[in-house]
Scaffold this active site. Structure first.
Site, short mmCIF file in Angstrom:
data_model
loop_
_atom_site.label_atom_id
_atom_site.label_comp_id
_atom_site.label_asym_id
_atom_site.label_seq_id
_atom_site.Cartn_x
_atom_site.Cartn_y
_atom_site.Cartn_z
CB CYS A 286 -10.17 -1.75 -8.36
SG CYS A 286 -10.47 -2.88 -7.12
NE ARG B 195 -11.29 -1.64 -0.35
CZ ARG B 195 -9.81 -1.97 -0.87
NH1 ARG B 195 -9.82 -2.93 -1.88
NH2 ARG B 195 -8.82 -1.20 -0.20
NE ARG C 80 -6.17 0.08 -1.98
CZ ARG C 80 -5.89 0.25 -3.46
NH1 ARG C 80 -5.79 1.39 -4.11
NH2 ARG C 80 -5.33 -0.61 -4.11
CG ASN D 188 -3.36 -4.97 -6.13
OD1 ASN D 188 -2.91 -5.06 -7.23
ND2 ASN D 188 -3.85 -3.70 -5.60
CG ASP D 189 -5.59 -8.72 -1.57
OD1 ASP D 189 -4.56 -8.80 -1.04
OD2 ASP D 189 -6.36 -7.77 -1.10
CG HIS E 251 -2.29 -0.64 0.71
ND1 HIS E 251 -2.23 -2.41 1.14
CD2 HIS E 251 -3.21 -0.72 -0.01
CE1 HIS E 251 -3.32 -2.84 0.50
NE2 HIS E 251 -3.73 -1.81 -0.19
NE ARG F 233 -1.14 -6.20 -1.56
CZ ARG F 233 -2.39 -5.56 -1.88
NH1 ARG F 233 -3.69 -6.35 -1.62
NH2 ARG F 233 -2.70 -4.34 -2.06
CD GLU G 261 -10.15 -8.00 -2.17
OE1 GLU G 261 -9.05 -7.23 -2.25
OE2 GLU G 261 -11.08 -7.36 -1.38
C1 PEP Z 1 -6.71 -5.59 -4.54
O1 PEP Z 1 -6.55 -6.51 -3.76
O2 PEP Z 1 -6.44 -5.55 -5.62
C2 PEP Z 1 -7.35 -4.28 -4.29
C3 PEP Z 1 -7.61 -3.31 -5.16
O3 PEP Z 1 -7.34 -3.71 -2.95
P1 PEP Z 1 -6.14 -3.71 -2.03
O4 PEP Z 1 -4.94 -3.23 -2.97
O5 PEP Z 1 -6.27 -2.25 -1.33
O6 PEP Z 1 -6.01 -4.69 -1.37
MG MG Z 2 -7.37 -6.08 -1.86
#
Ligand code: PEP
Ligand code: MG
Length: 571
Positions: free
Chosen positions: A502, A332, A296, A454-455, A189, A465, A431
Site C-alpha cells: 500500500c 489501518r 488511513r 513509503n516508510d 502525506h 521521506r 514498513e
Molecule cells: C507506508 O508507509 O508505505 C504507508 C502506506 O503508510 P503511510 O504512507 O501512511 O505512512
Molecule cells: Mg507508513
C-alpha cells in the site's frame, strides 16, 4: 517567465493565479504606551474587525463546508464577546500602560495554560479557540493579514512552504486547481492527499515561496514536476495542449474502469485504492478500484480539537464498508506521528518524530484511544468485508499484543449482545525493516501483510521521506528494497497468506512489472493510478515477469534495475 524544478507529486496540469499560504509573522513586542484610553479603543476596533471577518468566514463555511466547520467559527465569535477575556486585557492596558497586542498575548496565554491543564475535553477545546482568536486579533492589531484558505472563491494555485495534511484536507477542490511547495517528497502525506483529491501538485521546489508573488499566473505540471511562473503566451498554449492530452489519456484509461485486472497471460491481481476519508470512496469506484487496500484512519482524528467518539468512528467505517458493497476494505488502525500530528494529544516534542512514540507504540500505551477505535471497527464489521491491520509493527510481541486487545474488545462486545463479523482478517503493515527480515516469524501470526514502502524505504535507506535534499535515496527499485519485499512475499506464501502493498511504489510504472514477477497479490495505490496500472498489467505476462526475478534480485544498483525494466517490459 521563470521555471522551478520539483517533484511531481500528483499528476495533471493546473494553470491559475498564485495564492500564497503563509504563516504570518505575529511576533509581539512589549511597548509602553502613553494614552491607555486610545490603546483600549484600538483594541476594541481590532475586536470589531475580527468579528466582522469571522461572520463572513462562518457564512462561507456554512455554505461550502457544512454546519460542523461553521460551528468552529461560532465558537470563535463567542470568545470574542466574552468579557472574562476582554476585560482583563483592557485592565492590563490601563494598569500596566502596555500595548494592546502585549496585553492580549499575556492574558490569552494565561487562560490557554489554565484550560489546557484541566482534565476536561470541553475546556481544552476552549483553549484552542482562544489561541485561534488571539492570532486573528493580533493580526489586526499588527496590520498583518491572516490567510483564510477556506474563503478562497476564485481559481488559484496554492503556494506554500509546506502543507500539513489538515491544510490539504481543507482545500476546496472547486477553486484550488493545484499546489506547489518548497519542501516535501512524493510520499509526504500532503502529496498523497493531493493525489486522492486529484489536485495537480509539485512539491520540494525549494524556492516556490521565495520566487512566486501573489496573483501571478502559475503553471503546475504535476506530471513532470515543473512549475512555470508568469508564462509567455506560447508556453501557456503548450501547457494547455499538454492538459488536453492528459485528459485524453485519462479517457483512454477509463475504458477499463469496469474490467478486472488481468495480465496478458490470464493471471488476476487485485488493484485496490488507498483512502483517507469516506468521501474518497467515490474516487475509488470511479477509477475502477477493486478494493480499499489502505484506509488511513488518522485523518478522522485530524483537523479537529478532540478525539473522535466511538460513534463518529463507527459512522465513518460503516459508510466506507457500505459504499464498497462487500468489496474488501483494509482499515489501518491509528497511525499518528511523523508528519501527522494531533495537537490536542499534547505529546512532547521529539528529536526524531518518525522514529518516536507513534502509531501502534502510542496505541499500546494509550489503550483507551486504541480500544475505542477497535470497538467502532468491530461494531461496523457486519456492514461489509472488513480487514484490520496494525501500523508500524516492529516486533512479534507488538503484533500479538495488538491482536489480543482486539480479541478482548470483540469478546466484550459479543457478551454485551452486539453482533460482530466472524471473519475479520487481521494483518499488519510491513514498513519497519525488522519485520521484513523475520517475515517468516510473523507469517504464522498474521492473516496478511501489507507492505508500506513509503516508510520501509525511508527506514531501510535512513532517509527522511519529507526531506527533498535526500529524495534521491527514496529508491523503490534499490535491490535492498526488492530483496526485503521478496522475503515478505515468500514467507507469506509459504504459510498460505496473501501480501499486498500500500506504499506509493505499488502504483509505480517501473515497479509494477517487478512486483508482478515477485508474486505480489494486491496492489493498493492512489485511486488515480489504478487505471494506468490496469492498462499496464494487461500488457504484461506474469510468467515472463517471474522469469526475470533472479536476474533483477542479483543486480546491485537502482540504475541497473531501471534500465533493465525499461528495456525488457516498458518498451
Ligand atoms: C507506508 O508507509 O508505505 C504507508 C502506506 O503508510 P503511510 O504512507 O501512511 O505512512
Ligand atoms: Mg507508513
Amino acid at each position: 517567465m521563470q521555471e522551478l524544478k520539483g517533484i511531481g507529486a500528483s499528476a495533471g496540469i493546473a494553470i491559475a493565479k498564485a495564492y500564497r499560504l503563509e504563516e504570518p509573522d505575529l511576533t509581539v513586542e512589549k511597548k509602553n504606551i502613553a494614552d491607555a484610553a486610545a490603546e483600549v479603543s484600538r483594541f476594541d476596533e481590532a475586536i470589531v474587525r475580527s468579528k466582522e471577518e469571522l461572520e463572513k468566514i462562518k457564512e462561507h463555511a456554512l455554505k461550502e463546508l457544512g454546519q460542523d466547520k461553521a460551528d468552529i467559527f461560532s465558537a470563535h465569535l463567542l470568545v470574542l464577546s466574552d468579557p472574562e477575556l476582554l476585560n482583563p486585557v483592557k485592565e492590563k492596558i490601563s494598569t500596566d500602560s502596555v500595548n494592546a497586542e502585549f496585553a492580549l498575548k499575556e492574558t490569552a496565554s494565561m487562560f490557554v495554560t489554565m484550560f489546557e491543564s484541566m482534565d476536561n475535553e470541553y475546556m481544552k477545546e476552549r483553549a484552542a479557540d482562544i489561541r485561534d482568536v488571539t492570532k486573528r486579533v493580533t493580526g489586526h492589531l499588527l496590520g498583518v493579514e491572516i490567510p483564510n484558505p477556506s474563503m478562497i472563491s476564485e481559481e488559484v494555485v496554492i503556494v506554500a512552504e509546506d502543507l500539513t495534511p489538515s491544510d490539504t484536507a481543507q482545500l476546496n477542490r472547486q477553486f484550488v486547481k493545484g499546489f506547489t511547495t518548497d519542501i516535501g517528497g512524493r510520499t509526504s502525506h500532503s502529496a498523497i492527499m493531493a493525489r486522492s483529491l486529484e489536485i495537480p501538485a509539485v512539491v520540494g521546489t525549494k524556492a516556490a515561496t521565495g520566487t512566486i508573488e501573489n496573483g501571478v499566473t502559475v503553471i503546475v505540471d504535476g506530471i513532470d514536476g515543473d512549475v512555470i511562473i508568469d508564462p509567455s503566451s506560447e508556453t501557456l498554449k503548450k501547457y494547455e495542449e499538454k492538459h488536453s492530452a492528459y485528459l485524453a489519456q485519462k479517457a483512454e484509461w477509463a475504458k477499463l474502469v469496469n474490467e478486472p485486472t488481468v495480465s496478458k497471460d490470464g493471471h488476476h491481481v487485485e488493484l485496490a485504492a488507498n483512502i483517507g476519508t469516506p468521501d474518497d470512496v467515490k474516487g475509488v469506484l470511479e477509477n475502477g478500484g477493486e478494493a480499499v487496500g489502505l484506509y488511513r484512519t488518522e485523518f478522522l482524528y485530524m483537523g479537529r480539537d478532540q478525539l473522535p467518539t466511538e460513534d463518529e468512528q463507527f459512522d465513518a467505517y460503516k459508510t466506507v464498508l457500505e459504499r464498497m458493497e462487500g468489496k474488501s476494505v483494509v482499515v489501518r488502525t491509528l497511525d499518528i506521528g511523523g508528519d501527522k500530528e494531533l495537537p490536542y494529544l499534547q505529546l512532547p516534542k521529539e528529536m526524531n518524530p518518525f522514529l518516536g512514540y507513534r502509531a501502534i507504540r502510542l496505541c499500546l500505551e494509550e489503550q483507551e484511544i486504541f480500544r475505542t477505535q477497535l470497538r467502532a471497527l468491530l461494531r461496523a464489521s457486519t456492514y461489509g468485508n472488513l480487514k484490520i491491520m496494525f501500523p508500524m509493527i516492529a516486533t512479534v510481541n507488538e503484533f500479538k499484543q495488538a491482536k489480543a486487545i482486539l480479541l478482548e474488545e470483540k469478546e466484550k462486545l459479543v457478551k454485551a449482545g452486539v453482533t460482530v463479523s466472524d471473519d475479520i482478517e487481521v494483518g499488519m503493515m510491513v514498513e519497519i525493516p525488522s519485520t521484513a527480515v523475520i517475515a517468516d516469524q510473523f507469517a504464522t501470526e498474521v492473516d496478511f501483510f501489507s507492505i508500506g514502502t513509503n516508510d520501509l524505504i525511508q527506514y531501510t535507506m535512513a532517509a527522511d521521506r519529507m526531506n527533498e535534499r535526500v529524495a534521491y535515496l527514496y529508491q523503490p527499485y534499490n535491490p535492498a528494497i526488492l530483496r526485503l519485499i521478496t522475503l515478505v512475499i515468500e514467507a507469506a506464501h509459504k504459510e498460505g497468506k496473501w501480501v499486498g502493498m500500500c506504499g506509493e511504489m505499488a502504483g509505480d510504472e517501473i515497479a509494477i512489472p517487478i512486483l508482478l514477477g515477485l508474486g505480489l497479490d494486491e496492489f493498493s495505490m492512489s485511486a488515480t493510478s489504478i487505471l494506468p496500472a490496469r492498462t499496464q498489467i494487461s500488457k504484461l505476462s506474469k510468467k515472463e515477469a517471474e522469469s526475470f526475478k533472479e536476474t533483477i534480485l542479483s543486480m546491485s544498483t537502482t540504475e541497473e534495475v531501471v534500465a533493465f525494466v525499461k528495456e525488457t517490459f516498458n518498451k
